[in-house]
Design a protein around this motif. Structure first.
Motif, PDB file in Angstrom:
ATOM      1  N   ARG A   1      79.633  21.131  78.598  1.00  0.00           N
ATOM      2  CA  ARG A   1      80.967  20.543  78.750  1.00  0.00           C
ATOM      3  C   ARG A   1      81.042  19.694  80.021  1.00  0.00           C
ATOM      4  NH1 ARG A   1      85.543  21.019  76.170  1.00  0.00           N
ATOM      5  NH2 ARG A   1      87.554  20.749  77.208  1.00  0.00           N
ATOM      6  N   ARG A   2      80.441  20.203  81.087  1.00  0.00           N
ATOM      7  CA  ARG A   2      80.396  19.412  82.324  1.00  0.00           C
ATOM      8  C   ARG A   2      79.666  18.085  82.079  1.00  0.00           C
ATOM      9  NH1 ARG A   2      79.075  24.428  85.553  1.00  0.00           N
ATOM     10  NH2 ARG A   2      80.957  24.925  86.734  1.00  0.00           N
ATOM     11  N   ALA A   3      78.534  18.168  81.372  1.00  0.00           N
ATOM     12  CA  ALA A   3      77.743  16.964  81.097  1.00  0.00           C
ATOM     13  C   ALA A   3      78.534  15.957  80.270  1.00  0.00           C
ATOM     14  CB  ALA A   3      76.443  17.331  80.382  1.00  0.00           C
ATOM     15  N   LEU A   4      79.308  16.443  79.285  1.00  0.00           N
ATOM     16  CA  LEU A   4      80.116  15.553  78.461  1.00  0.00           C
ATOM     17  C   LEU A   4      81.175  14.854  79.297  1.00  0.00           C
ATOM     18  CD1 LEU A   4      81.052  14.395  75.749  1.00  0.00           C
ATOM     19  CD2 LEU A   4      82.438  16.475  75.435  1.00  0.00           C
ATOM     20  N   MET A   5      81.861  15.610  80.159  1.00  0.00           N
ATOM     21  CA  MET A   5      82.898  15.011  80.996  1.00  0.00           C
ATOM     22  C   MET A   5      82.301  13.989  81.954  1.00  0.00           C
ATOM     23  SD  MET A   5      85.712  16.258  79.900  1.00  0.00           S
ATOM     24  CE  MET A   5      85.011  16.450  78.268  1.00  0.00           C
ATOM     25  N   LEU A   6      81.133  14.309  82.519  1.00  0.00           N
ATOM     26  CA  LEU A   6      80.463  13.380  83.422  1.00  0.00           C
ATOM     27  C   LEU A   6      80.058  12.106  82.680  1.00  0.00           C
ATOM     28  CD1 LEU A   6      79.160  12.594  86.097  1.00  0.00           C
ATOM     29  CD2 LEU A   6      77.159  13.984  85.472  1.00  0.00           C
ATOM     30  N   ALA A   7      79.529  12.259  81.459  1.00  0.00           N
ATOM     31  CA  ALA A   7      79.114  11.091  80.679  1.00  0.00           C
ATOM     32  C   ALA A   7      80.306  10.206  80.329  1.00  0.00           C
ATOM     33  CB  ALA A   7      78.402  11.547  79.405  1.00  0.00           C
ATOM     34  N   LEU A   8      81.407  10.806  79.901  1.00  0.00           N
ATOM     35  CA  LEU A   8      82.595  10.027  79.549  1.00  0.00           C
ATOM     36  C   LEU A   8      83.160   9.298  80.758  1.00  0.00           C
ATOM     37  CD1 LEU A   8      84.382  12.560  77.170  1.00  0.00           C
ATOM     38  CD2 LEU A   8      83.419  10.340  76.514  1.00  0.00           C
ATOM     39  N   ALA A   9      83.188   9.973  81.901  1.00  0.00           N
ATOM     40  CA  ALA A   9      83.694   9.337  83.111  1.00  0.00           C
ATOM     41  C   ALA A   9      82.795   8.179  83.535  1.00  0.00           C
ATOM     42  CB  ALA A   9      83.812  10.358  84.239  1.00  0.00           C
ATOM     43  N   THR A  10      81.480   8.373  83.440  1.00  0.00           N
ATOM     44  CA  THR A  10      80.542   7.323  83.837  1.00  0.00           C
ATOM     45  C   THR A  10      80.667   6.105  82.934  1.00  0.00           C
ATOM     46  OG1 THR A  10      79.015   9.035  84.640  1.00  0.00           O
ATOM     47  CG2 THR A  10      78.108   6.830  84.298  1.00  0.00           C
ATOM     48  N   VAL A  11      80.801   6.337  81.636  1.00  0.00           N
ATOM     49  CA  VAL A  11      80.993   5.222  80.698  1.00  0.00           C
ATOM     50  C   VAL A  11      82.298   4.485  81.013  1.00  0.00           C
ATOM     51  CG1 VAL A  11      81.427   4.633  78.283  1.00  0.00           C
ATOM     52  CG2 VAL A  11      79.601   6.232  78.863  1.00  0.00           C
ATOM     53  N   GLY A  12      83.355   5.242  81.302  1.00  0.00           N
ATOM     54  CA  GLY A  12      84.629   4.609  81.633  1.00  0.00           C
ATOM     55  C   GLY A  12      84.536   3.758  82.880  1.00  0.00           C
ATOM     56  N   PHE A  13      83.838   4.251  83.880  1.00  0.00           N
ATOM     57  CA  PHE A  13      83.621   3.473  85.103  1.00  0.00           C
ATOM     58  C   PHE A  13      82.857   2.196  84.786  1.00  0.00           C
ATOM     59  CE2 PHE A  13      81.274   3.603  89.445  1.00  0.00           C
ATOM     60  CZ  PHE A  13      82.092   2.605  89.950  1.00  0.00           C
ATOM     61  N   ALA A  14      81.782   2.313  83.992  1.00  0.00           N
ATOM     62  CA  ALA A  14      80.956   1.153  83.663  1.00  0.00           C
ATOM     63  C   ALA A  14      81.744   0.097  82.885  1.00  0.00           C
ATOM     64  CB  ALA A  14      79.731   1.598  82.868  1.00  0.00           C
ATOM     65  N   VAL A  15      82.523   0.543  81.911  1.00  0.00           N
ATOM     66  CA  VAL A  15      83.284  -0.397  81.083  1.00  0.00           C
ATOM     67  C   VAL A  15      84.330  -1.141  81.917  1.00  0.00           C
ATOM     68  CG1 VAL A  15      84.958  -0.539  79.202  1.00  0.00           C
ATOM     69  CG2 VAL A  15      82.896   0.841  78.919  1.00  0.00           C
TER      70      VAL A  15
END
Length: 413
Positions: free
Chosen positions: A13-27
């Motif tokens: 779950r931590r990994a999913l939240m980190l991945a979603l946040a990172t994608v949002g930052f990149a976009v």
């Protein structure tokens, strides 16, 4: 009513939240950086001076930077689950304006660029969001991985000119708008704030005042202004620099800028990871020394193969690692319920650090026909930040408020 949270937090779950946040930052950073690859094209089409071209790419930087202060404080209060979709949806408006109408005049580009700055505030959403999901001993790496989302500028560098050539000036802006809308939908459906997140009860003004009284706020702000500010300055001005100083084509300059960005992005989580294992101040000191050395070499405008390329890539790696180490330092020393507010101020300083150099470089080149003086100024600034790191910053340890330390411990049980 807050969103129900599971009683336990798993690594997945931590990994999913980190991945979603990172994608949002990149976009959002992709949208934030759309003007930089097209600046040479706009300069030729609108007959802009070097200073006007520098101003064009700098305006989104300064707005995105200052906007991080209130956005970071709002994230402390409302959480990333609300703020990520909100920032992404809001950024769509200026992206479409520039692509469909604003690119035909300098005034339109400056107005559109002003509001494109909203995309740059996503950084102040992601750091406190990620920080709350991870225990203290893993925050350096986690925040560093999130910070790799600054690679959104590389996406812009690699795709913007190609999309214009394949379609029209509007094409990259329309594509980016669609991606922003998709991310806003996905983040609304999937993002969740960390269980036990500390929600501040004080008014916004009082929280910002308390943030301003923390030593780590201003120490990290200075260091981030140099590390991330240097990265931003190079990422937005490097195409113009390479075209002017070395006669490269627009596409070649954009590709080389993308290489600079990719290396800095890779090194950011490395800087955070190292800061979980050795003092973050040591990582910062080495990074700043490398930046100063690279700027000395490049001030003589050596040939790109190999000396100039080595100098630029060394600075890219050092600026990325230094950026990661700076926010590892914030995660270690800022009170848990103030990370968003501190991030806002520090992130603003980083963005503002990227606003000034392109303007300086434009003015310096117009006056002297050379970029040497601007790069010499970078040497002086990097050495000053190095001195601060090994003195005042290195001698400060632990969080600044014991009560916040106790809160942090209970928030991650």
């Amino acid at each position: 009513m807050s969103t129900p949270q599971p009683p336990t937090v798993t690594g997945g779950r931590r990994a999913l939240m980190l991945a979603l946040a990172t994608v949002g930052f990149a976009v959002n950073f992709w949208a934030w950086a759309l003007l930089s690859p097209l600046a040479p094209k706009f300069k030729d089409a609108l007959h802009l001076s070097s200073f006007q071209q520098a101003l064009l790419v700098a305006v989104p930087v300064v707005v995105g930077s200052i906007g991080r202060i209130p956005v970071g404080a709002l994230t402390d209060r409302y959480g990333g689950r609300i703020m990520f979709p909100l920032v992404s949806l809001t950024t769509i408006v200026p992206v479409l304006y520039v692509g469909l109408a604003g690119h035909t005049s300098l005034a339109g580009l400056l107005v559109g660029g002003f509001f494109l700055g909203i995309g740059g505030t996503a950084f102040a959403v992601g750091v406190p969001f990620v920080n709350n999901w991870f225990p203290p001993q893993r925050r350096g790496l986690a925040v560093g991985v999130f910070g790799a989302g600054m690679g959104g500028t590389a996406i812009s560098a690699l795709t913007t000119v190609k999309l214009v050539n394949a379609g029209s000036t509007a094409t990259p802006f329309v594509v980016t708008s669609v991606v922003l809308a998709l991310y806003a939908l996905v983040s609304w459906l999937l993002l969740r704030d960390a269980p036990g997140r500390v929600v501040p009860a004080e008014p916004l003004a009082r929280r910002l005042a308390a943030t301003a009284r923390l030593r780590i706020t201003w120490q990290a702000a200075v260091l981030y202004a140099v590390a991330f500010g240097g990265y931003v300055a190079f990422s937005v001005y490097l195409p113009a620099y390479l075209k002017t100083a070395y006669g490269l084509t627009q596409a070649d300059a954009a590709n080389r800028m993308a290489g600079f960005v990719v290396l800095a992005v890779i090194m950011r989580p490395v800087g955070g990871w190292l800061s979980d294992r050795i003092p973050a101040t040591r990582v910062l000191a080495v990074s700043l020394a490398v930046v100063a050395a690279g700027a000395v070499v490049q001030s003589f405008t050596p040939g790109l193969a190999p000396l100039g390329t080595i100098a630029f890539l060394s600075m890219a790696a050092a600026l990325g690692a230094g950026s990661g180490a700076t926010f590892a330092l914030v995660a270690q020393r800022a009170p848990a319920n103030m990370v968003g507010s501190v991030t806002g101020v520090v992130g603003a300083a980083g963005g503002l650090g990227g606003f000034v150099p392109p303007l300086v470089m434009g003015v310096v080149y117009e006056q002297y026909g050379s970029y040497a003086a601007g790069l010499a100024a970078l040497v002086v600034v990097a050495l000053g930040a190095l001195l601060l790191t090994v003195t005042a910053v290195a001698h400060g340890t632990g969080t600044e408020q014991p009560a916040a330390r106790r809160t942090r411990k209970t928030a991650h049980v």
